[in-house]
Structures are given as structure tokens and as C-alpha cells.
Design a protein around this motif. Structure first.
Motif, mmCIF file in Angstrom:
data_model
loop_
_atom_site.group_PDB
_atom_site.id
_atom_site.type_symbol
_atom_site.label_atom_id
_atom_site.label_comp_id
_atom_site.label_asym_id
_atom_site.label_seq_id
_atom_site.Cartn_x
_atom_site.Cartn_y
_atom_site.Cartn_z
ATOM 1 N N ASP A 91 0.814 -1.213 0.000
ATOM 2 C CA ASP A 91 0.000 0.000 0.000
ATOM 3 C C ASP A 91 0.847 1.261 0.000
ATOM 4 O OD1 ASP A 91 -2.297 1.650 0.196
ATOM 5 O OD2 ASP A 91 -2.046 1.769 2.363
ATOM 6 N N ARG A 92 1.880 1.331 0.853
ATOM 7 C CA ARG A 92 2.670 2.563 0.990
ATOM 8 C C ARG A 92 4.106 2.221 1.341
ATOM 9 N NH1 ARG A 92 0.937 7.907 2.447
ATOM 10 N NH2 ARG A 92 -1.129 7.088 2.963
ATOM 11 N N LEU A 93 5.057 2.912 0.679
ATOM 12 C CA LEU A 93 6.485 2.736 0.935
ATOM 13 C C LEU A 93 7.096 4.054 1.407
ATOM 14 C CD1 LEU A 93 7.521 0.745 -2.285
ATOM 15 C CD2 LEU A 93 6.957 -0.208 -0.047
ATOM 16 N N ASN A 94 8.146 3.941 2.237
ATOM 17 C CA ASN A 94 8.904 5.115 2.671
ATOM 18 C C ASN A 94 10.360 4.734 2.904
ATOM 19 O OD1 ASN A 94 7.259 7.627 3.014
ATOM 20 N ND2 ASN A 94 5.987 6.267 4.246
ATOM 21 N N TRP A 95 11.240 5.736 2.817
ATOM 22 C CA TRP A 95 12.671 5.549 3.059
ATOM 23 C C TRP A 95 13.040 6.016 4.458
ATOM 24 C CZ3 TRP A 95 15.919 3.063 -0.183
ATOM 25 C CH2 TRP A 95 15.559 2.919 -1.529
ATOM 26 N N HIS A 96 13.997 5.283 5.089
ATOM 27 C CA HIS A 96 14.478 5.627 6.420
ATOM 28 C C HIS A 96 15.958 5.272 6.520
ATOM 29 C CE1 HIS A 96 10.153 5.668 7.468
ATOM 30 N NE2 HIS A 96 10.106 4.533 6.792
ATOM 31 N N LYS A 97 16.570 5.639 7.643
ATOM 32 C CA LYS A 97 17.949 5.264 7.968
ATOM 33 C C LYS A 97 17.957 4.564 9.327
ATOM 34 C CE LYS A 97 20.530 7.350 4.689
ATOM 35 N NZ LYS A 97 21.548 6.673 3.859
ATOM 36 N N ASN A 98 18.867 3.577 9.461
ATOM 37 C CA ASN A 98 19.038 2.984 10.790
ATOM 38 C C ASN A 98 20.192 3.675 11.510
ATOM 39 O OD1 ASN A 98 21.375 1.941 9.669
ATOM 40 N ND2 ASN A 98 20.651 -0.176 9.597
ATOM 41 N N VAL A 99 20.571 3.173 12.682
ATOM 42 C CA VAL A 99 21.614 3.818 13.483
ATOM 43 C C VAL A 99 22.975 3.760 12.799
ATOM 44 C CG1 VAL A 99 20.451 3.467 15.680
ATOM 45 C CG2 VAL A 99 21.950 1.671 14.783
ATOM 46 N N TYR A 100 23.115 2.850 11.842
ATOM 47 C CA TYR A 100 24.373 2.730 11.103
ATOM 48 C C TYR A 100 24.332 3.494 9.776
ATOM 49 C CZ TYR A 100 24.692 -1.126 14.410
ATOM 50 O OH TYR A 100 24.687 -1.881 15.560
ATOM 51 N N GLU A 101 23.315 4.348 9.612
ATOM 52 C CA GLU A 101 23.143 5.155 8.395
ATOM 53 C C GLU A 101 22.894 4.304 7.152
ATOM 54 O OE1 GLU A 101 22.898 8.524 8.037
ATOM 55 O OE2 GLU A 101 22.856 8.572 10.219
ATOM 56 N N ILE B 242 13.735 0.432 4.097
ATOM 57 C CA ILE B 242 12.452 0.670 3.436
ATOM 58 C C ILE B 242 11.330 0.178 4.341
ATOM 59 C CG2 ILE B 242 10.980 0.102 1.461
ATOM 60 C CD1 ILE B 242 13.505 -0.224 -0.197
ATOM 61 N N SER B 243 10.390 1.060 4.640
ATOM 62 C CA SER B 243 9.201 0.634 5.388
ATOM 63 C C SER B 243 8.080 0.360 4.395
ATOM 64 C CB SER B 243 8.766 1.711 6.386
ATOM 65 O OG SER B 243 8.272 2.854 5.718
ATOM 66 N N CYS B 244 7.276 -0.629 4.731
ATOM 67 C CA CYS B 244 6.170 -1.017 3.857
ATOM 68 C C CYS B 244 4.912 -1.218 4.685
ATOM 69 C CB CYS B 244 6.519 -2.317 3.111
ATOM 70 S SG CYS B 244 5.143 -3.008 2.164
ATOM 71 N N ILE B 245 3.870 -0.491 4.312
ATOM 72 C CA ILE B 245 2.547 -0.726 4.886
ATOM 73 C C ILE B 245 1.742 -1.488 3.849
ATOM 74 C CG2 ILE B 245 0.400 0.353 5.675
ATOM 75 C CD1 ILE B 245 2.070 2.691 6.689
ATOM 76 N N THR B 246 1.318 -2.694 4.212
ATOM 77 C CA THR B 246 0.428 -3.452 3.344
ATOM 78 C C THR B 246 -1.002 -3.228 3.818
ATOM 79 O OG1 THR B 246 0.397 -5.493 4.662
ATOM 80 C CG2 THR B 246 2.262 -5.188 3.135
ATOM 81 N N HIS B 247 -1.925 -3.969 3.276
ATOM 82 C CA HIS B 247 -3.319 -3.804 3.697
ATOM 83 C C HIS B 247 -3.614 -4.534 5.003
ATOM 84 C CE1 HIS B 247 -3.381 -2.738 -0.599
ATOM 85 N NE2 HIS B 247 -4.291 -1.870 -0.212
ATOM 86 N N MET C 227 5.982 -3.587 7.783
ATOM 87 C CA MET C 227 7.260 -4.268 7.727
ATOM 88 C C MET C 227 8.394 -3.296 7.478
ATOM 89 S SD MET C 227 4.744 -6.372 6.263
ATOM 90 C CE MET C 227 4.939 -6.929 4.601
ATOM 91 N N LEU C 228 9.601 -3.701 7.896
ATOM 92 C CA LEU C 228 10.822 -2.967 7.625
ATOM 93 C C LEU C 228 11.821 -3.903 6.942
ATOM 94 C CD1 LEU C 228 11.276 -1.066 11.018
ATOM 95 C CD2 LEU C 228 10.513 -0.081 8.855
ATOM 96 N N LYS D 51 8.536 -7.349 11.372
ATOM 97 C CA LYS D 51 7.187 -7.397 10.814
ATOM 98 C C LYS D 51 6.189 -7.298 11.955
ATOM 99 C CE LYS D 51 4.012 -10.244 8.077
ATOM 100 N NZ LYS D 51 3.864 -11.470 7.246
ATOM 101 N N PHE D 52 5.233 -6.393 11.817
ATOM 102 C CA PHE D 52 4.199 -6.190 12.829
ATOM 103 C C PHE D 52 2.844 -6.426 12.180
ATOM 104 C CE2 PHE D 52 7.777 -3.379 13.761
ATOM 105 C CZ PHE D 52 8.098 -3.774 15.057
ATOM 106 N N GLU D 53 2.165 -7.479 12.591
ATOM 107 C CA GLU D 53 0.843 -7.768 12.053
ATOM 108 C C GLU D 53 -0.206 -6.911 12.759
ATOM 109 O OE1 GLU D 53 0.442 -11.978 12.481
ATOM 110 O OE2 GLU D 53 1.685 -12.397 10.714
ATOM 111 N N ARG D 54 -1.361 -6.819 12.137
ATOM 112 C CA ARG D 54 -2.390 -5.906 12.631
ATOM 113 C C ARG D 54 -2.794 -6.173 14.086
ATOM 114 N NH1 ARG D 54 -7.710 -4.810 9.096
ATOM 115 N NH2 ARG D 54 -6.106 -4.089 7.642
ATOM 116 N N PRO D 55 -2.957 -7.417 14.542
ATOM 117 C CA PRO D 55 -3.297 -7.628 15.956
ATOM 118 C C PRO D 55 -2.249 -7.058 16.914
ATOM 119 C CG PRO D 55 -3.744 -9.614 14.690
ATOM 120 C CD PRO D 55 -3.011 -8.690 13.776
ATOM 121 N N VAL D 56 -0.973 -7.157 16.543
ATOM 122 C CA VAL D 56 0.093 -6.611 17.387
ATOM 123 C C VAL D 56 0.006 -5.088 17.438
ATOM 124 C CG1 VAL D 56 2.598 -6.359 17.614
ATOM 125 C CG2 VAL D 56 1.616 -8.565 16.943
ATOM 126 N N ILE D 57 -0.246 -4.475 16.280
ATOM 127 C CA ILE D 57 -0.359 -3.015 16.205
ATOM 128 C C ILE D 57 -1.574 -2.531 16.984
ATOM 129 C CG2 ILE D 57 -0.680 -1.062 14.639
ATOM 130 C CD1 ILE D 57 0.780 -2.742 12.494
#
Length: 408
Positions: free
Chosen positions: A252-262, A266-271, A275-276, A287-293
Motif C-alpha cells: 500500500d505505501r512505501l517510505n525511506w528511512h535510515k538505521n543507526v548505522y546510516e 524501506i518501510s512497507c505498509i500493506t493492507h 514491515m521494515l 514485521k508487525f501484524e495488525r493484531p500486534v499493532i
């Protein structure tokens, strides 16, 4: 333009009509703790600084963007128009005059917005009928038109687009048509088509994101479940494709990020999930499923969990913005993504709609949200001064009550 004080009647009408035809199961939801516990669990406090209703015709806000300095914002409305705003954290939102309608032809809506450069003078507007238009906001006129409909083998519908870090390249993703799925590229300065990728996806493109600093790094997501990462400097699609990630879901949606090591993440929101992934090799980080969120935002029913967006914070941190689809989506909360866990961060009290779009400024920590009731909301962090003011008011009320003379 309708300010906050004029929203009450409109929202009440929306609230009354929203209950008709709802599945009763979806209403079986609530917080798993008391209000006073929520106040402690979500430590970073926000206030609803201002909100604007862009229409009284029950229009959705389909797209939302801001410039790099968070001083201007644009909202794409389902009726095909654009509303522009000046954004000042101390004073709120100021609606700007916008005399241009972005939808030529019936049945076409806005599918994306991007400010072209740091000057905030130029705005790219994508419409689902296959065009991306470049507007000069100073002159309120169209500067350029990028047409993705010229090839007979491609769909007429744009589903997503983005421009790269140096504002030179535009990439538009298409809907599947006759087993063809295209990513088309344009040179923004020279106003010409550069070519396309035709073999990397097998279904509708849902998200396209250029890297925020590297103008040659691009990722795309699709309902086929795949995320592809490209180096667009390469001459062929085969050479450009760096990494393919199978999410086993619908992206559904993608975004760019950096970790502590630069390193690029990529983050991904599915339906259903969040996930990262590592950009370099596509390995899953978490990965975080909807019940966890749903549990993390302290709600009981995962079926109502609305995963909205993920935003970068200072020091390479990030937070996940989550709401509910219950009634009008009054619940809106954020979670700090920390060490492969989700930690409660903020509870946005006073939200009045199902939120679909958001923009965050890490410098001021302000958040813009928009969604299905056609409201643009500005959220600002509560400062110590705000807290002291509230405490003083409470003390004054308490003192007044103790001196009240009873009539008996």
C-alpha cells in the motif's frame, strides 16, 4: 473556507449518517485500559491547533503534501480540486486562494501531489486520467503537462508518482492493462519522456518513492506483493533492478528511512501489516501484524485497525501513525518503532475523521492529517507553557468552587 467553529453541524450530520448499514461486529471495540492510564501510556502530548473543512459536500481528501520547510501544504480533494495552505506552527493554517482545478474530464481525481523544489513555487499534480501537471503557484497557471496515455499498450490510469531528490526526474506508476504494468519516466526540465520499466511488476503499481537524498535510487510497490529497488542511472531495466522483496501481501505505501548505522531502510505498509526491510539485500528487519499493532495502541479489535503512515523523526527514529475505522475514526495514535518493538508515543485527542493521509515535520514536531470527512488538521506538541497555562486554569476553577456560597 470553513473554520473549526463551523464544523459542528456538518460533523453531527456525518456522525448520524455513518451508522447506517454498518456491520455490528465492527462496533465491538474499545480501549483495553482506562482514560487515566492512556494519559500515562502515551507520554508525548499533542493539541489540535486548528482544522479546516475543505468542502461541505462530503468530499474525501485523497492526497496531502508539504514543502521541505513545512511552510506550505496542499490537499487534493476527491472533486478534483486542490486547496493550498500556509502553515505556521504558532498561528495555524491559512487557506490560500487556488484558482485552478486539476481534473480535465469527468471521472478523474487527484492521485498524488508533490512540491517540486525548496522554493514552494511549483506543484506537481497527478490525476487518474493519466496526466501529471506542473503548476506555477505564483502565476496560478500550468507550466508543463506530462502525458502517460500516448502508448496504446498502457493503461490510461496513473496510480502513483514521485519526483527525485534533484527535481529532475518524474516517475509515474500505472494500473495494469492487458497484462502490462508500466513505470514511465520524464525529464522535468526538458519536458520530455525518457522511457520506462515494463517487466518488474505484474499488477497495479500502488507506491513509488525516490530516495530523499540519492536522486538515482527508487523503490516501487504493487498489489502483486513485490517491492523493487532500482538504480535509474543504469541504461536497461534489468541492470537497474537492484533488489526484489516479496512481502507476500498487497503493498500500500512505501517510505525511506535510515538505521543507526546510516544504512537505508524501506518501510512497507500493506493492507494488513507493517514491515521494515534492508534496502541493500532485501532482508526483513521486523514485521508487525495488525493484531500486534492494535494491541500496541491499546485497542481491542484488530479488524478496525487503520495503519496510516510512518514518519521519520530526529536521530533516525521513526513512528507509526495508526487510527481506527470505527464510526468516524476518532481514535488516532502513534507508536515509536524502537528496537523491533512498538512503543506508545502520542494520543491525538479530538480527531474527528478516519485519517488517510499525514505529513510530519521533524523540526517543529508538527503533524498534518487529512481524510474521509474532508478536514485538514494541524497538530502541535504541547509545550511546558501550555501545560502551565492549563494547570493555572484548573487551580483557578478549584479555588472558585471552594468559595461558592450554597443557596441553603
Amino acid at each position: 473556507m470553513i473554520k473549526t467553529e463551523k464544523l459542528s453541524g456538518f460533523l453531527e450530520e456525518e456522525k448520524n449518517s455513518s451508522s447506517e448499514g454498518e456491520n455490528e461486529e465492527s462496533f465491538e471495540d474499545g480501549d483495553i485500559c482506562e482514560d487515566y492510564e492512556l494519559d500515562k501510556i502515551f507520554p508525548f502530548k499533542y493539541k489540535l491547533a486548528q482544522e479546516y473543512a475543505v468542502s461541505l459536500q462530503k468530499e474525501y481528501i485523497l492526497s496531502l503534501c508539504s514543502d521541505s520547510t513545512f511552510t506550505k501544504a496542499a490537499a487534493g480533494i476527491s472533486n478534483g480540486t486542490i486547496q493550498l495552505f500556509d502553515v505556521v506552527a504558532e498561528r495555524g493554517l491559512s487557506a490560500l486562494r487556488s484558482d485552478f482545478t486539476q481534473t480535465p474530464g469527468s471521472g478523474s481525481t487527484v492521485c498524488g501531489l508533490r512540491f517540486l523544489d525548496e522554493t514552494s513555487n511549483c506543484l506537481l499534480v497527478g490525476t487518474t486520467n493519466g496526466y501529471v501537471r506542473l503548476f506555477d503557484l505564483r502565476a496560478q497557471r500550468e507550466q508543463a503537462l506530462f502525458d502517460t496515455t500516448s502508448e496504446s499498450s498502457t493503461s490510461k490510469t496513473i496510480t502513483s508518482f514521485d519526483c527525485n531528490a534533484n527535481s529532475r526526474i518524474l516517475c509515474a506508476g500505472k494500473e495494469k492493462y492487458q497484462d502490462n504494468v508500466f513505470l514511465l519516466f520524464f525529464d522535468i526540465r526538458e519536458r520530455r519522456k525518457l522511457g520506462g520499466y515494463f517487466e518488474s511488476h505484474t499488477d497495479d503499481i500502488t507506491s513509488i518513492r525516490f530516495h530523499e537524498r540519492d536522486p538515482d535510487l527508487l523503490c516501487s510497490g504493487s498489489t502483486d506483493g513485490y517491492i523493487n529497488v532500482y538504480n535509474i542511472k543504469e541504461e536497461t531495466e534489468e541492470d537497474a533492478l537492484l533488489t526484489t522483496i516479496n512481502t507476500e501481501s498487497s503493498v500500500d505505501r512505501l517510505n525511506w528511512h535510515k538505521n543507526v548505522y546510516e544504512q537505508d531502510i524501506i518501510s512497507c505498509i500493506t493492507h494488513t501489516d507493517f514491515m521494515l526491510y534492508k534496502c541493500e539485500d532485501g532482508d526483513e528487519i521486523s514485521k508487525f501484524e495488525r493484531p500486534v499493532i492494535s494491541t500496541a495502541i491499546k485497542r481491542t479489535n484488530p479488524a478496525n485497525c487503520n495503519i496510516i503512515n510512518v514518519h521519520n523523526m530526529v536521530d533516525n527514529d521513526m513512528f507509526l501513525l495508526v487510527g481506527t475505522n470505527l464510526r468516524k475514526g476518532e481514535v488516532l495514535r502513534s507508536l515509536h518503532v524502537f528496537n523491533k518493538t512498538l512503543v506508545p508515543l502520542s494520543n491525538f485527542e479530538g480527531n474527528k475523521q478516519i485519517v488517510r493521509e499525514s505529513v510530519y515535520d521533524m523540526k517543529t514536531k508538527c503533524l498534518l492529517t487529512a481524510g474521509e470527512t474532508g478536514i485538514v488538521s494541524l497538530w502541535t506538541p504541547i509545550t511546558n507553557e501550555d501545560s502551565d497555562c492549563t494547570a493555572s486554569k484548573l487551580k483557578a476553577v478549584k479555588k472558585y468552587k471552594t468559595k461558592k456560597i450554597k443557596p441553603y
